[in-house]
Design a protein around this motif. Structure first.
Motif, PDB file in Angstrom:
ATOM      1  N   VAL A  88       4.224  -0.890   1.287  1.00  0.00           N
ATOM      2  CA  VAL A  88       2.766  -0.922   1.459  1.00  0.00           C
ATOM      3  C   VAL A  88       2.104   0.304   0.833  1.00  0.00           C
ATOM      4  O   VAL A  88       1.079   0.184   0.154  1.00  0.00           O
ATOM      5  CB  VAL A  88       2.399  -1.026   2.959  1.00  0.00           C
ATOM      6  N   ARG A  89       2.672   1.481   1.022  1.00  0.00           N
ATOM      7  CA  ARG A  89       2.071   2.692   0.471  1.00  0.00           C
ATOM      8  C   ARG A  89       2.079   2.671  -1.051  1.00  0.00           C
ATOM      9  O   ARG A  89       1.093   3.051  -1.689  1.00  0.00           O
ATOM     10  CB  ARG A  89       2.787   3.935   0.985  1.00  0.00           C
ATOM     11  N   LEU A  90       3.168   2.214  -1.633  1.00  0.00           N
ATOM     12  CA  LEU A  90       3.252   2.118  -3.090  1.00  0.00           C
ATOM     13  C   LEU A  90       2.254   1.094  -3.620  1.00  0.00           C
ATOM     14  O   LEU A  90       1.577   1.334  -4.621  1.00  0.00           O
ATOM     15  CB  LEU A  90       4.670   1.766  -3.520  1.00  0.00           C
ATOM     16  N   LYS A  91       2.134  -0.022  -2.928  1.00  0.00           N
ATOM     17  CA  LYS A  91       1.186  -1.059  -3.343  1.00  0.00           C
ATOM     18  C   LYS A  91      -0.241  -0.522  -3.317  1.00  0.00           C
ATOM     19  O   LYS A  91      -1.016  -0.728  -4.248  1.00  0.00           O
ATOM     20  CB  LYS A  91       1.301  -2.289  -2.443  1.00  0.00           C
ATOM     21  N   ARG A  92      -0.597   0.203  -2.267  1.00  0.00           N
ATOM     22  CA  ARG A  92      -1.948   0.778  -2.170  1.00  0.00           C
ATOM     23  C   ARG A  92      -2.185   1.812  -3.270  1.00  0.00           C
ATOM     24  O   ARG A  92      -3.279   1.906  -3.823  1.00  0.00           O
ATOM     25  CB  ARG A  92      -2.158   1.414  -0.807  1.00  0.00           C
ATOM     26  N   ALA A  93      -1.162   2.599  -3.565  1.00  0.00           N
ATOM     27  CA  ALA A  93      -1.294   3.606  -4.616  1.00  0.00           C
ATOM     28  C   ALA A  93      -1.529   2.945  -5.973  1.00  0.00           C
ATOM     29  O   ALA A  93      -2.380   3.387  -6.747  1.00  0.00           O
ATOM     30  CB  ALA A  93      -0.054   4.487  -4.661  1.00  0.00           C
TER      31      ALA A  93
END
Length: 130
Positions: A88-93
């Protein structure tokens, strides 16, 4: 990412995603070349001994073109890449890095100057005669 991928394959796939993210942030040609290099490594791990398997290199070239605002069907290419990111964090980034308006989010609200009645009701600091 594939669910049955081994640990080294998973790390290599994550390195590829991070390389694409880095290009999305910098839009630098060196970062694009690095992402293509990592894609080549992924292709060698998952493909045949010859150069017939080049899915990740082709996908990376399409992604870099879409992120740069070139190429055809840019939104679909980016949506497919985002759908494959399970972190999720990578996707948001990645979403933030490829935002079309490229305006950074406002982190601090505009500051309000204090009014003249700010100190009303508080005792004075003047020393009282003792």
């Amino acid at each position: 990412m594939r669910e049955n991928a081994t640990e080294p394959e998973s790390k290599l796939l994550r390195a590829w995603q991070l390389a694409v993210l880095r290009f999305a942030v910098t839009l630098d040609d060196d970062d694009r070349m690095h992402a293509l290099g990592v894609a080549g490594e992924v292709d060698r791990v998952g493909g045949a001994a010859d150069d017939a398997f080049h899915f990740f290199r082709r996908t990376t070239a399409e992604l870099c073109a879409a992120i740069s605002g070139q190429g055809t069907d840019q939104d679909a290419v980016i949506r497919r890449f985002l759908a494959q990111i399970d972190n999720v964090r990578l996707k948001r980034a990645v979403e933030a890095a490829i935002a079309r308006d490229r305006t950074p989010p406002k982190l601090v609200a505009s500051r309000v100057k204090p009014g003249p009645d700010l100190w009303r009701g508080l005792p004075s600091r003047r020393a009282t005669g003792t």
